[in-house]
Design a protein around this motif. Structure first.
Motif, PDB file in Angstrom:
ATOM      1  N   ARG A 166       0.825  -1.199   0.190  1.00 32.27           N
ATOM      2  CA  ARG A 166      -0.034  -0.076   0.200  1.00 32.27           C
ATOM      3  C   ARG A 166       0.689   1.109   0.077  1.00 32.27           C
ATOM      4  O   ARG A 166       0.543   2.072  -0.641  1.00 32.27           O
ATOM      5  CB  ARG A 166      -0.859  -0.018   1.408  1.00 32.27           C
ATOM      6  CG  ARG A 166      -1.913   1.264   1.275  1.00 32.27           C
ATOM      7  CD  ARG A 166      -2.537   1.449   2.705  1.00 32.27           C
ATOM      8  NE  ARG A 166      -3.528   0.388   3.117  1.00 32.27           N
ATOM      9  CZ  ARG A 166      -4.792   0.336   2.347  1.00 32.27           C
ATOM     10  NH1 ARG A 166      -5.071   1.264   1.593  1.00 32.27           N
ATOM     11  NH2 ARG A 166      -5.616  -0.515   3.154  1.00 32.27           N
ATOM     12  N   LEU A 167       1.688   1.355   1.018  1.00 34.55           N
ATOM     13  CA  LEU A 167       2.859   2.496   0.724  1.00 34.55           C
ATOM     14  C   LEU A 167       3.378   2.646  -0.301  1.00 34.55           C
ATOM     15  O   LEU A 167       3.648   3.567  -1.002  1.00 34.55           O
ATOM     16  CB  LEU A 167       3.893   2.170   2.019  1.00 34.55           C
ATOM     17  CG  LEU A 167       3.303   2.312   3.580  1.00 34.55           C
ATOM     18  CD1 LEU A 167       4.306   1.868   4.375  1.00 34.55           C
ATOM     19  CD2 LEU A 167       2.580   3.195   3.894  1.00 34.55           C
ATOM     20  N   MET A 168       3.941   1.411  -1.118  1.00 38.57           N
ATOM     21  CA  MET A 168       4.891   1.527  -2.200  1.00 38.57           C
ATOM     22  C   MET A 168       3.837   1.979  -3.414  1.00 38.57           C
ATOM     23  O   MET A 168       4.442   2.381  -4.342  1.00 38.57           O
ATOM     24  CB  MET A 168       5.582   0.215  -2.455  1.00 38.57           C
ATOM     25  CG  MET A 168       6.605  -0.103  -1.567  1.00 38.57           C
ATOM     26  SD  MET A 168       7.543   1.239  -0.828  1.00 38.57           S
ATOM     27  CE  MET A 168       8.845   1.533  -1.832  1.00 38.57           C
ATOM     28  N   SER A 169       2.571   1.665  -3.175  1.00 35.88           N
ATOM     29  CA  SER A 169       1.727   1.998  -4.407  1.00 35.88           C
ATOM     30  C   SER A 169       1.604   3.683  -4.517  1.00 35.88           C
ATOM     31  O   SER A 169       0.953   4.225  -5.468  1.00 35.88           O
ATOM     32  CB  SER A 169       0.585   1.327  -4.268  1.00 35.88           C
ATOM     33  OG  SER A 169      -0.316   1.971  -3.535  1.00 35.88           O
ATOM     34  N   THR A 170       1.869   4.212  -3.315  1.00 36.34           N
ATOM     35  CA  THR A 170       1.672   5.703  -3.258  1.00 36.34           C
ATOM     36  C   THR A 170       3.077   6.419  -4.025  1.00 36.34           C
ATOM     37  O   THR A 170       4.023   5.803  -4.207  1.00 36.34           O
ATOM     38  CB  THR A 170       1.508   6.216  -2.023  1.00 36.34           C
ATOM     39  OG1 THR A 170       2.925   6.193  -1.357  1.00 36.34           O
ATOM     40  CG2 THR A 170       0.575   5.646  -1.340  1.00 36.34           C
TER      41      THR A 170
END
Lengths: 323, 259
Positions: free
Chosen positions: B94-98
């Motif tokens: 989730r973090l890396m998709s931002t």
């Protein structure tokens, strides 16, 4: 008919440790639709999704999201999409509001933008009451709603959902479906993976059936069902040696598409059951062929799935990388 | 740059929030090295340890440097645990998709682990002070101890994160962690000076970066700048090398897991 294309996937391939998780996939997602990637676990749908959201680089082929390449323009892609991972992707110790605040900073929203958008989203997903409780106190459905709020925080043009209703009870599921439909109303393109046939059938405008890393069928659920060739009438015949005779008699009746012999009767594809059924019964009567059982159903997505993959979606299969 | 600092601040605050919500875990993590090692072990071996061998006025004063570096070791090696859980439950995705800089999550972890470890080191030195151990080099010495701790901690945290990104399950991670931690302590000058060790252990302990760190911290506490400076110079060189190796390995593991 050329609709605006939101996502263009061309000959996409991904190999992990010599396993081909995704093999030469090509498809397009149109702007404003709900597009489903349907397949059993390990089919390659999650891998495909991860490539689209720039978390994985493809080994071959390319994916373009709103004209941006998923590898070369990864950073700009990330700014235009929202992602809702599977249920547990939540920090148990943070409150719902803190999740949104964290993401607001990661999407570089200003304090004012965050202050207006976060309450709106909490309201939208009906989590206002629980917004300041740690997420470990949330039910599965509430976590999912928080996930969706997180996915919507960047005000995305495209929202990606990974198995949005996995493990949810029926009511929460229907709620989530309503939310997904509401997003389409707001003009957001939705791409989701699912291994639930009914979800794909009822929620998605178009689906791609994926198995073994390849697309087996692509289209609107209704088209795919029609593509199977009409409704199905299954007859169970008491005297099995009469099956052949009956098949020959039925074959030339009106509104019949195809007749295939099964272990103990016939499967008949019909164009219109209203015309075909009386004719079939009459033929059986004429031959004094006794019928034990008649089953009639419209093709379900199950049938589409079985027709294209040769097995049911529930069948176990060797698990490949789909984590 | 403004965006980068916004991301890192938010991510670091998340680690702080998590820690503050796990009060028990925080308490035990903080208290464990002081209670078990410094207070119990230090006082327990007061008479069993030979002051001629340890070259110090009390065993606890000898042990303080060891406990400081052990704390750095344990915090560093455990520094990747939270990322491991983030990886396993999908939060990392989730973090890396931002649209964050790819290094932000890792950097926030370094900042957090380093800060917590430094605070803990200060508390340990404070507790030791209650038992009469006063660093003879004063504030500048304490600052140097913190610097050594940070340099060692960065490399260890990098190893831990590399493991977190490489292991298949968290069971593997904790097995390796448990396997690494105690031998690293025993095969170092934390509890006994090298000269007093059995030959083969002393030989192995020479190659342990922990030994280098302890041998620089100890004279800062017990002896003074004159004795400490050569060791401090040496350990800074060793740690630069150690950190470079660990960061290189960590970056590779990260790229393999994320890219």
């Amino acid at each position: 008919m050329s609709r605006p294309v939101a996502i263009d996937v061309s000959h996409l391939g991904k190999t992990y440790d010599k396993v081909r998780a995704v093999d030469d996939l090509s498809f397009q997602v149109y702007t404003g639709e709900i597009f489903g990637l349907l397949g059993p676990n390990g089919a390659g749908k999650s891998t495909t999704l991860r490539i689209l959201i720039t978390l994985l680089n493809p080994t071959s082929g390319s994916a373009t999201i709103l004209g941006l390449d998923s590898v070369k323009d990864a950073d700009r892609v990330r700014q235009t999409i929202g992602y809702v991972p599977q249920e547990r992707a939540i920090d148990r110790f943070l409150t719902g509001r803190e999740h949104l605040e964290l993401l607001a900073d990661l999407y570089h929203l200003s304090a004012e933008q965050a202050a207006t958008r976060i309450p709106q989203l909490l309201k939208l997903v009906e989590l206002e009451q629980q917004a300041d409780r740690p997420a470990k106190t949330y039910s599965g459905g509430m976590k999912r709603k928080l996930d969706i709020a997180c996915g919507l925080l960047p005000d995305p043009k495209i929202l990606f959902l990974d198995e949005p209703t996995l493990g949810l009870d029926v009511q929460s599921r229907l709620r989530i479906w309503d939310h997904v439909r509401a997003m389409r109303e707001r003009g957001i393109t939705v791409v989701m993976t699912t291994n639930y046939l009914d979800e794909a059938d009822q929620l998605c405008d178009r689906i791609a059936i994926i198995d073994g890393g390849r697309i087996k069928a692509l289209g609107a659920p209704s088209e795919l069902k029609i593509g199977l060739g009409g409704d199905l009438v299954s007859l169970t015949v008491r005297e099995h040696d009469r099956v052949e005779q009956l098949a020959a008699a039925v074959k030339h009746l009106p509104a019949i598409r195809a007749v295939t012999a099964t272990a103990n009767g016939l499967d008949i594809r019909v164009d219109s059951p209203e015309k075909a059924l009386p004719a079939i019964l009459e033929a059986a009567n004429r031959l004094t062929c006794q019928l034990e059982f008649i089953d009639y159903h419209r093709p379900r997505l199950d049938d589409v799935f079985i027709a294209h993959t040769g097995r049911s979606i529930k069948d176990d299969q060797p698990k490949t990388e789909d984590a | 740059m403004k965006e980068y600092s916004q991301e890192i601040r938010a991510l670091t605050m998340r680690w702080v929030r998590r820690l503050s919500r796990e009060k028990f875990s925080m308490l035990f993590t903080l208290v464990q090295p002081m209670l078990f090692w410094l207070i119990f072990f230090g006082n327990l071996f007061q008479r069993a340890a030979d002051m001629q061998v340890t070259q110090s006025s009390s065993y606890i004063s000898f042990l303080t440097a060891g406990v400081v570096v052990m704390t750095v070791l344990n915090n560093g090696l455990a520094g990747g645990v939270d990322l491991l859980f983030d990886k396993e439950n999908g939060f990392l995705e989730r973090l890396m998709s931002t649209p964050i800089h790819r290094t932000s999550v890792i950097l926030s972890r370094f900042i957090f682990v380093t800060t917590i470890t430094s605070l803990q080191v200060l508390v340990i030195l404070g507790v030791a002070w209650l038992f009469g151990v006063q660093p003879v080099t004063g504030f500048a010495g304490v600052a140097t101890i913190l610097l050594i701790g940070m340099m060692f901690g960065v490399g260890l945290t990098a190893i831990s994160m590399a493991m977190a990104f490489s292991v298949k399950s968290h069971g593997d991670f904790f097995s390796v962690l448990g396997f690494l931690s105690l031998p690293m302590i025993f095969l170092s000058s934390a509890l006994v000076p090298l000269a007093a060790m059995p030959g083969w252990m002393g030989f192995l302990a020479q190659f342990n970066p922990m030994t280098w760190a302890i041998d620089a911290v100890r004279p800062l506490i017990l002896q003074g700048w004159a004795e400490a400076l050569p060791h401090v110079g040496m350990v800074i060189g060793v740690m630069v090398l150690f950190d470079a190796l660990c960061l290189y390995g960590g970056a590779r593991a990260f790229r393999r897991a994320i890219g």
